[in-house]
Design a protein around this motif. Sequence first.
Motif, PDB file in Angstrom:
ATOM      1  N   GLY A 104       0.815  -1.207   0.000  1.00  0.00           N
ATOM      2  CA  GLY A 104       0.000   0.000   0.000  1.00  0.00           C
ATOM      3  C   GLY A 104       0.851   1.261   0.000  1.00  0.00           C
ATOM      4  N   VAL A 105       1.947   1.253   0.747  1.00  0.00           N
ATOM      5  CA  VAL A 105       2.871   2.390   0.746  1.00  0.00           C
ATOM      6  C   VAL A 105       3.472   2.561  -0.644  1.00  0.00           C
ATOM      7  CG1 VAL A 105       5.076   3.258   1.651  1.00  0.00           C
ATOM      8  CG2 VAL A 105       3.381   2.292   3.214  1.00  0.00           C
ATOM      9  N   ALA A 106       3.914   1.446  -1.233  1.00  0.00           N
ATOM     10  CA  ALA A 106       4.501   1.511  -2.581  1.00  0.00           C
ATOM     11  C   ALA A 106       3.478   2.032  -3.590  1.00  0.00           C
ATOM     12  CB  ALA A 106       5.013   0.133  -2.993  1.00  0.00           C
ATOM     13  N   TRP A 107       2.234   1.535  -3.510  1.00  0.00           N
ATOM     14  CA  TRP A 107       1.172   1.989  -4.411  1.00  0.00           C
ATOM     15  C   TRP A 107       0.900   3.479  -4.223  1.00  0.00           C
ATOM     16  CZ3 TRP A 107      -1.328   1.240  -8.695  1.00  0.00           C
ATOM     17  CH2 TRP A 107      -2.507   1.935  -8.932  1.00  0.00           C
ATOM     18  N   THR A 108       0.826   3.911  -2.990  1.00  0.00           N
ATOM     19  CA  THR A 108       0.540   5.320  -2.704  1.00  0.00           C
ATOM     20  C   THR A 108       1.637   6.217  -3.252  1.00  0.00           C
ATOM     21  OG1 THR A 108      -0.727   4.689  -0.756  1.00  0.00           O
ATOM     22  CG2 THR A 108       0.040   6.969  -0.843  1.00  0.00           C
ATOM     23  N   LEU A 109       2.883   5.813  -3.071  1.00  0.00           N
ATOM     24  CA  LEU A 109       4.002   6.594  -3.631  1.00  0.00           C
ATOM     25  C   LEU A 109       3.972   6.598  -5.158  1.00  0.00           C
ATOM     26  CD1 LEU A 109       6.874   5.520  -1.224  1.00  0.00           C
ATOM     27  CD2 LEU A 109       5.749   7.770  -1.337  1.00  0.00           C
ATOM     28  N   ALA A 110       3.669   5.440  -5.743  1.00  0.00           N
ATOM     29  CA  ALA A 110       3.625   5.346  -7.204  1.00  0.00           C
ATOM     30  C   ALA A 110       2.506   6.210  -7.784  1.00  0.00           C
ATOM     31  CB  ALA A 110       3.455   3.888  -7.630  1.00  0.00           C
TER      32      ALA A 110
END
Length: 130
Positions: A104-110
């Motif tokens: 979720g963190v990776a998705w949010t940053l992306a």
Amino acid sequence: MITQSPSTGLTFLRRVLGLDAAVTAVNGLAYVAAGELIGKVLGPDATTLRWPGVFLMIYGAAVAFLAAHPRPAGVVTVVTVNGVWAVGSIVAIPAGLLNLTALGVAWTLAQAAVVAVFAVLQVAGLRRVN
């Protein structure tokens, strides 16, 4: 130095707006239609995803409406909303507002990066038109 006509800049701007609208609306539709599944992977519950999803579908439709016009107005507002969304997404991570998993963190940053790129391209398109 290669110069571009305002009509070339306008075509570029309308294409960027159209792509932004499509990506935004599809993202919103996914949050609404598959919020429970997405929430299991990214962290937030379906209700937390539903309301941003509804916003994204409406916003995507509004941006598509602008993109369809021969001389889109309101692009500065789109750039501003995109900038606020990108910054807000990044701020939400350390604030713990979304109960994100690592993915979720990776998705949010992306997605914040993608939205920021849309804003930059929209500014470039405005400069080409003016």
